[in-house]
Design a protein around this motif. Sequence first.
Motif, PDB file in Angstrom:
ATOM      1  N   LEU A   1       0.827  -1.206   0.000  1.00 20.53           N
ATOM      2  CA  LEU A   1       0.000   0.000   0.000  1.00 20.53           C
ATOM      3  C   LEU A   1       0.861   1.255   0.000  1.00 20.53           C
ATOM      4  O   LEU A   1       0.528   2.246  -0.663  1.00 20.53           O
ATOM      5  CB  LEU A   1      -0.919   0.011   1.215  1.00 20.53           C
ATOM      6  N   ILE A   2       1.954   1.234   0.746  1.00 16.02           N
ATOM      7  CA  ILE A   2       2.857   2.387   0.766  1.00 16.02           C
ATOM      8  C   ILE A   2       3.462   2.602  -0.608  1.00 16.02           C
ATOM      9  O   ILE A   2       3.530   3.729  -1.116  1.00 16.02           O
ATOM     10  CB  ILE A   2       3.947   2.186   1.831  1.00 16.02           C
ATOM     11  N   ARG A   3       3.901   1.510  -1.234  1.00 14.85           N
ATOM     12  CA  ARG A   3       4.464   1.621  -2.588  1.00 14.85           C
ATOM     13  C   ARG A   3       3.428   2.130  -3.576  1.00 14.85           C
ATOM     14  O   ARG A   3       3.724   2.980  -4.427  1.00 14.85           O
ATOM     15  CB  ARG A   3       4.967   0.250  -3.034  1.00 14.85           C
ATOM     16  N   ARG A   4       2.208   1.641  -3.463  1.00 15.61           N
ATOM     17  CA  ARG A   4       1.167   1.998  -4.416  1.00 15.61           C
ATOM     18  C   ARG A   4       0.815   3.480  -4.336  1.00 15.61           C
ATOM     19  O   ARG A   4       0.528   4.112  -5.351  1.00 15.61           O
ATOM     20  CB  ARG A   4      -0.066   1.143  -4.158  1.00 15.61           C
ATOM     21  N   HIS A   5       0.836   4.036  -3.125  1.00 19.12           N
ATOM     22  CA  HIS A   5       0.396   5.426  -2.937  1.00 19.12           C
ATOM     23  C   HIS A   5       1.548   6.326  -2.504  1.00 19.12           C
ATOM     24  O   HIS A   5       1.321   7.343  -1.849  1.00 19.12           O
ATOM     25  CB  HIS A   5      -0.720   5.466  -1.894  1.00 19.12           C
ATOM     26  N   ARG A   6       2.772   5.973  -2.846  1.00 23.31           N
ATOM     27  CA  ARG A   6       3.937   6.707  -2.338  1.00 23.31           C
ATOM     28  C   ARG A   6       3.939   8.171  -2.769  1.00 23.31           C
ATOM     29  O   ARG A   6       4.340   9.038  -1.980  1.00 23.31           O
ATOM     30  CB  ARG A   6       5.232   6.022  -2.769  1.00 23.31           C
ATOM     31  N   ASP A   7       3.509   8.491  -3.982  1.00 22.11           N
ATOM     32  CA  ASP A   7       3.518   9.890  -4.411  1.00 22.11           C
ATOM     33  C   ASP A   7       2.545  10.724  -3.576  1.00 22.11           C
ATOM     34  O   ASP A   7       2.877  11.830  -3.138  1.00 22.11           O
ATOM     35  CB  ASP A   7       3.167   9.990  -5.900  1.00 22.11           C
ATOM     36  N   TRP A   8       1.345  10.205  -3.378  1.00 22.52           N
ATOM     37  CA  TRP A   8       0.357  10.927  -2.586  1.00 22.52           C
ATOM     38  C   TRP A   8       0.803  11.049  -1.137  1.00 22.52           C
ATOM     39  O   TRP A   8       0.704  12.119  -0.531  1.00 22.52           O
ATOM     40  CB  TRP A   8      -0.991  10.214  -2.669  1.00 22.52           C
ATOM     41  N   LEU A   9       1.323   9.960  -0.576  1.00 22.75           N
ATOM     42  CA  LEU A   9       1.789   9.977   0.809  1.00 22.75           C
ATOM     43  C   LEU A   9       2.958  10.938   0.984  1.00 22.75           C
ATOM     44  O   LEU A   9       3.032  11.674   1.979  1.00 22.75           O
ATOM     45  CB  LEU A   9       2.204   8.574   1.244  1.00 22.75           C
ATOM     46  N   THR A  10       3.881  10.939   0.019  1.00 26.78           N
ATOM     47  CA  THR A  10       5.029  11.844   0.099  1.00 26.78           C
ATOM     48  C   THR A  10       4.574  13.294   0.147  1.00 26.78           C
ATOM     49  O   THR A  10       5.061  14.098   0.957  1.00 26.78           O
ATOM     50  CB  THR A  10       5.960  11.629  -1.104  1.00 26.78           C
ATOM     51  N   GLU A  11       3.610  13.640  -0.703  1.00 27.70           N
ATOM     52  CA  GLU A  11       3.112  15.010  -0.739  1.00 27.70           C
ATOM     53  C   GLU A  11       2.383  15.386   0.544  1.00 27.70           C
ATOM     54  O   GLU A  11       2.594  16.471   1.097  1.00 27.70           O
ATOM     55  CB  GLU A  11       2.188  15.190  -1.948  1.00 27.70           C
ATOM     56  N   ARG A  12       1.537  14.501   1.063  1.00 32.83           N
ATOM     57  CA  ARG A  12       0.753  14.823   2.253  1.00 32.83           C
ATOM     58  C   ARG A  12       1.627  14.919   3.496  1.00 32.83           C
ATOM     59  O   ARG A  12       1.454  15.810   4.329  1.00 32.83           O
ATOM     60  CB  ARG A  12      -0.346  13.780   2.464  1.00 32.83           C
ATOM     61  N   PHE A  13       2.562  13.985   3.668  1.00 32.33           N
ATOM     62  CA  PHE A  13       3.441  14.050   4.826  1.00 32.33           C
ATOM     63  C   PHE A  13       4.291  15.317   4.794  1.00 32.33           C
ATOM     64  O   PHE A  13       4.539  15.944   5.827  1.00 32.33           O
ATOM     65  CB  PHE A  13       4.338  12.817   4.897  1.00 32.33           C
ATOM     66  N   ASP A  14       4.745  15.704   3.616  1.00 33.16           N
ATOM     67  CA  ASP A  14       5.551  16.914   3.508  1.00 33.16           C
ATOM     68  C   ASP A  14       4.710  18.159   3.761  1.00 33.16           C
ATOM     69  O   ASP A  14       5.127  19.072   4.482  1.00 33.16           O
ATOM     70  CB  ASP A  14       6.188  16.989   2.116  1.00 33.16           C
ATOM     71  N   THR A  15       3.513  18.207   3.186  1.00 27.36           N
ATOM     72  CA  THR A  15       2.673  19.394   3.327  1.00 27.36           C
ATOM     73  C   THR A  15       2.173  19.579   4.752  1.00 27.36           C
ATOM     74  O   THR A  15       2.211  20.684   5.296  1.00 27.36           O
ATOM     75  CB  THR A  15       1.471  19.307   2.365  1.00 27.36           C
ATOM     76  N   LEU A  16       1.695  18.508   5.374  1.00 24.82           N
ATOM     77  CA  LEU A  16       1.092  18.624   6.697  1.00 24.82           C
ATOM     78  C   LEU A  16       2.115  18.625   7.822  1.00 24.82           C
ATOM     79  O   LEU A  16       1.964  19.356   8.808  1.00 24.82           O
ATOM     80  CB  LEU A  16       0.093  17.492   6.924  1.00 24.82           C
ATOM     81  N   LEU A  17       3.156  17.798   7.706  1.00 29.18           N
ATOM     82  CA  LEU A  17       4.065  17.594   8.834  1.00 29.18           C
ATOM     83  C   LEU A  17       5.512  17.946   8.536  1.00 29.18           C
ATOM     84  O   LEU A  17       6.347  17.923   9.448  1.00 29.18           O
ATOM     85  CB  LEU A  17       3.992  16.133   9.299  1.00 29.18           C
ATOM     86  N   GLY A  18       5.841  18.255   7.290  1.00 29.01           N
ATOM     87  CA  GLY A  18       7.234  18.522   6.966  1.00 29.01           C
ATOM     88  C   GLY A  18       8.117  17.306   7.072  1.00 29.01           C
ATOM     89  O   GLY A  18       9.333  17.430   7.260  1.00 29.01           O
ATOM     90  N   TYR A  19       7.549  16.116   6.965  1.00 28.75           N
ATOM     91  CA  TYR A  19       8.317  14.872   7.028  1.00 28.75           C
ATOM     92  C   TYR A  19       8.695  14.431   5.616  1.00 28.75           C
ATOM     93  O   TYR A  19       7.887  14.539   4.690  1.00 28.75           O
ATOM     94  CB  TYR A  19       7.500  13.742   7.670  1.00 28.75           C
TER      95      TYR A  19
END
Length: 569
Positions: free
Chosen positions: A231-249
């Motif tokens: 699931l992480i691999r499948r949605h990595r682009d979306w997760l990367t953007e959300r973690f960066d935008t919301l938490l700066g991770y």
Amino acid sequence: MEQQEYAIGATRVAAGRTDGRKGGVGATDAAVAVREAARPGGAADGAPDAVPPTRADAGQALDPELSPDPGLLRLAHWFAAATPGTADDLCAASFGLYPARHFGAPADPAAGAPADPDVSWWHGPTAHASASRRTREAQDSRGEGALRRARLDEAALPVVRSGAKPGRPGRHRRPERAQPGVRLAQDRSVPEGVAQNAAELPGAERRIAARLLLAHPLVTASGPHADGFPLIRRHRDWLTERFDTLLGYRLVVGPWHARLCKAGLGPGGARRLENPATGTPFTPAAYGQLALALALLVDAPEQLPYRRLLDAMRAAAPELAAAPADTTAALAALSSWQVLGDLPEDPADGAFVLTVDRELARAVPAGPPALADGPADLIRRACEAEPATAVRRLLAETPAVLAADLPEDRRTWLHEHRLSGPAALAEFLGLETELRAEGVALLDPAEELTDLALPGTGTLARAALLLVERLVEEVRPLPGEAVEGDVPVADALIDGVLGDIADDHALPARYLADRTALRRDALDLLHRLGLITPTPRTTWRLRPPAARYAPAPDLRPAPGNGRHSRPHA
């Protein structure tokens, strides 16, 4: 493959963000600073201080194939010289491998005042477990370690609910209303009925993946949470953007592992690391051994004799010699992160070969100390962020955020965005928002996105719950009574309540024989959950969220039965 490079000749350092935000060490893009090989023991130009030189004990030469990374070797010295609390903060700042921690059961408006965001936690709805009578058979079935009534009638005290839920679906998912026949194809991590229809499946998958990463920042394709890795691999682009935008991770996803690089939590906010086998908290020496071993493993051969690693650690930094228990704990942690393969139960003889995953070894550090002047500076840098990002990190990682604990700029942001800010994170992570006059808590009713649970299973968790609910009943301020956040608790009251608990319940022998250990462990658990806090004078103060676990106050006067009492209808 994108990853943090810690091989010979290069060390990652934190750099500023291109968008102007500060993400802290481990949460920003990294630049590469080349190590100067011409200066043994020295740092690159501009570094604040020199890396302690590697040297050998008398009669023990350095292993030419195991050269320690200078940044991690420097970190090992910082760990060894730190106090226990500072070492915990330093671990969070440099590795960022701590799990999120949230309260579970939501408050029940029927049990107290309405769920008004302007109502204090002291007087608002509670999540207290209602009393229920249990039969002797039910008591006996709870097992030897369970907490039970020993001398009083079992109906005289509320029965504490267990945090475990038999038959619940797998970990790291928000409960959804089940729809028969809906299933994620070829994905065992999402049970049947997790989403209402096929259109909602991507959202459910993303939430599961985000929760998994927040609970376990290092996920591998073959580890204990491998079911969630696709699931992480499948949605990595979306997760990367959300973690960066919301938490700066920063999220790094490779073919075989995913690494969420968390920022530090600041002084006094870190989670301590514990020996995975025994649960014993890490000492500063154990942290030092962890960083020292990691400094050698980032460029070690894939097959490494155990004894050779120990010899290389002693040769690289003989001044960091530690007790065998500290070294064992450090290697056990590396094994739990899969940097090392499985360790034998008794590694005393050293006659075995370790399997080393250099890729994971290089992924463990979230940010080396290349730019920091010392441990305190690294801890400060690791949690630096703009107010919005800093507050959202606290909401995502900690049980409750109290406005009184925040600096002025962050408190202002929380006040101005108390609805929209937490709501965005709640939607992202599948949590519920609890707004109170003192602050905000994001709740996880599934009780999965946390490393500590209250109510929880086990004697200590139940004893701690009994302690906090009785303390709240004793010191809770009355409505209209002026109170500024925390309420002081006398040591005599804590000792008295714990004495009652010990007298009224069948505790393990170690707690019956050592009341000091009961006090220490119960207060430690409540402190880690943010329900009670120590003061410089070694006393304690009860925090407003503690009232979530006490019975709702009955503010009506009890009907009298004296000669001048009004008849009770």
